[in-house]
Design a protein around this motif. Sequence first.
Motif, short mmCIF file in Angstrom:
data_model
loop_
_atom_site.label_atom_id
_atom_site.label_comp_id
_atom_site.label_asym_id
_atom_site.label_seq_id
_atom_site.Cartn_x
_atom_site.Cartn_y
_atom_site.Cartn_z
N ALA A 1 0.82 -1.21 0.00
CA ALA A 1 0.00 0.00 0.00
C ALA A 1 0.85 1.26 0.00
N GLY A 2 2.17 1.11 0.05
CA GLY A 2 3.07 2.27 0.03
C GLY A 2 3.25 2.81 -1.37
N GLY A 3 4.05 3.86 -1.48
CA GLY A 3 4.25 4.51 -2.77
C GLY A 3 4.86 3.58 -3.80
N ILE A 4 5.99 2.97 -3.47
CA ILE A 4 6.64 2.05 -4.40
C ILE A 4 5.82 0.78 -4.55
N GLY A 5 5.31 0.24 -3.44
CA GLY A 5 4.54 -1.00 -3.48
C GLY A 5 3.34 -0.90 -4.40
N THR A 6 2.62 0.21 -4.34
CA THR A 6 1.46 0.42 -5.21
C THR A 6 1.85 0.28 -6.68
N LEU A 7 2.96 0.90 -7.05
CA LEU A 7 3.40 0.88 -8.45
C LEU A 7 3.92 -0.50 -8.84
N LEU A 8 4.61 -1.19 -7.93
CA LEU A 8 5.10 -2.53 -8.22
C LEU A 8 3.95 -3.50 -8.49
N VAL A 9 2.90 -3.40 -7.70
CA VAL A 9 1.73 -4.26 -7.92
C VAL A 9 1.15 -3.99 -9.31
N GLN A 10 0.97 -2.75 -9.66
CA GLN A 10 0.38 -2.40 -10.96
C GLN A 10 1.25 -2.90 -12.11
N TYR A 11 2.55 -2.68 -12.00
CA TYR A 11 3.45 -3.07 -13.09
C TYR A 11 3.46 -4.59 -13.25
N ALA A 12 3.54 -5.30 -12.14
CA ALA A 12 3.59 -6.76 -12.21
C ALA A 12 2.31 -7.32 -12.81
N GLY B 1 -0.92 5.34 -18.82
CA GLY B 1 -1.98 4.76 -17.99
C GLY B 1 -1.64 3.41 -17.39
N ARG B 2 -0.40 2.95 -17.57
CA ARG B 2 -0.02 1.65 -17.01
C ARG B 2 0.28 1.74 -15.52
N LEU B 3 0.70 2.92 -15.05
CA LEU B 3 0.96 3.15 -13.64
C LEU B 3 0.16 4.37 -13.18
N THR B 4 -0.53 4.22 -12.06
CA THR B 4 -1.29 5.32 -11.48
C THR B 4 -0.95 5.40 -10.01
N PRO B 5 -0.15 6.39 -9.61
CA PRO B 5 0.26 6.46 -8.20
C PRO B 5 -0.89 6.80 -7.28
N ASP B 6 -0.87 6.21 -6.10
CA ASP B 6 -1.80 6.58 -5.03
C ASP B 6 -1.13 7.69 -4.23
N VAL B 7 -1.90 8.63 -3.72
CA VAL B 7 -1.33 9.80 -3.05
C VAL B 7 -2.10 10.10 -1.76
N THR B 8 -1.36 10.40 -0.69
CA THR B 8 -1.93 10.96 0.54
C THR B 8 -1.51 12.42 0.61
N ARG B 9 -2.47 13.32 0.67
CA ARG B 9 -2.19 14.75 0.57
C ARG B 9 -2.36 15.45 1.92
N LEU C 1 12.16 9.73 -16.89
CA LEU C 1 11.41 9.72 -18.14
C LEU C 1 10.61 8.43 -18.30
N ARG C 2 11.20 7.31 -17.92
CA ARG C 2 10.49 6.03 -18.00
C ARG C 2 9.26 6.05 -17.09
N ALA C 3 9.45 6.56 -15.89
CA ALA C 3 8.34 6.59 -14.93
C ALA C 3 7.20 7.47 -15.43
N LEU C 4 7.52 8.65 -15.91
CA LEU C 4 6.49 9.55 -16.42
C LEU C 4 5.80 8.97 -17.65
N ALA C 5 6.56 8.26 -18.49
CA ALA C 5 5.96 7.64 -19.67
C ALA C 5 4.98 6.54 -19.28
N GLU C 6 5.32 5.74 -18.27
CA GLU C 6 4.41 4.70 -17.81
C GLU C 6 3.11 5.30 -17.27
N ALA C 7 3.24 6.41 -16.56
CA ALA C 7 2.05 7.07 -16.03
C ALA C 7 1.23 7.71 -17.15
#
Length: 328
Positions: free
Chosen positions: A155-166, A294-302, A285-291
């Motif tokens: 549920a963390g920042g990196i974990g959220t993206l790893l789940v989506q990518y995998a 639409g392949r990666l969508t970060p979760d955010v706590t504001r 650049l790779r990270a922004l391109a994935e977002a």
Amino acid sequence: MQAIRQHAFGPAENLSYERTEDPEPGAGQVRIAVVAAGVHLLDAAIREGFKGPLPEAPALPMTPGREVAGTVESLGEGVARLWLGKRVVAHLGQSPTSGGYAELAVTDVDRVHEVPRNLDFAQAVAMIGTGRTTMGILQFADLGPESVAVVPAAAGGIGTLLVQYAKHAGATVIGLAGGPEKVARVQENGADLALDYTDPGWPEKARAYLGGRGATVVFDGVGGEVARGAVGLLGPGGSHLVFGWSGEGIRDGGPLIVEGVSEQVLGPEMMRRTGGSNPVRTLELRALAEAAAGRLTPDVTRFPLAEAAAAHRALENRATVGKVVLEP
């Protein structure tokens, strides 16, 4: 401008919301009207006086913050006028005193990226730092339909993206998180199985789900007993990729080393694997391109910028999901 200032090392209450002078862009720099600024667990450790990767504790007073997104509102000498008014995101540098926790921030134009149209500023901040690290980690994992990935802190920042990518790669994903609310977020994020690592029986539930299959990779940013349980799920030839050990305490812990397991402790290796003249920018650049795709969508706590102390406390107490961001 208003900014967060720290005059002494210690608890989160030492972060104060103050009026200070506007920074001026020098040659080759831009000034950004900040809409979102990234917060890290390492920021909280350094706030207390932890040197971490630094040769010495930073000089005080300081304004923390290394990642910002917003609109370019002023240009230094030599910067093309086409940057004026653009929606941008930038990593300000590795110094903890880079000044991101503020209404205005200055950085070299060479560090700046345009924000993809489908991302808001907070999501862009997540991708420029957390997303960049995620891209670095993924260079060490060949994910596909035969892969079984275990993601502690899913549920963390990196974990959220790893789940989506995998999941996008077709892998089976087991995501771990602390508490029912975070477990639900992990399930919603696409994990095939989401488990509460505070439940002592979670490894047995994971084994039952896998039905004799072994995990092929553990993405470990936690360490400690959670990592030990995750590593126990690995099959022959499985990999334990270590990129943090927050569960052991970032200030005095260390990675979990498990005898007989293929383990890599990632750090500078991510930059060497990326290669090129500017590996950091390549990963951004790779990270922004994935977002953008639409392949990666970060979760955010504001949090509001003025509540930076509350943001630090929540992060330290594991009361956040995804990337923590301050908004002026």
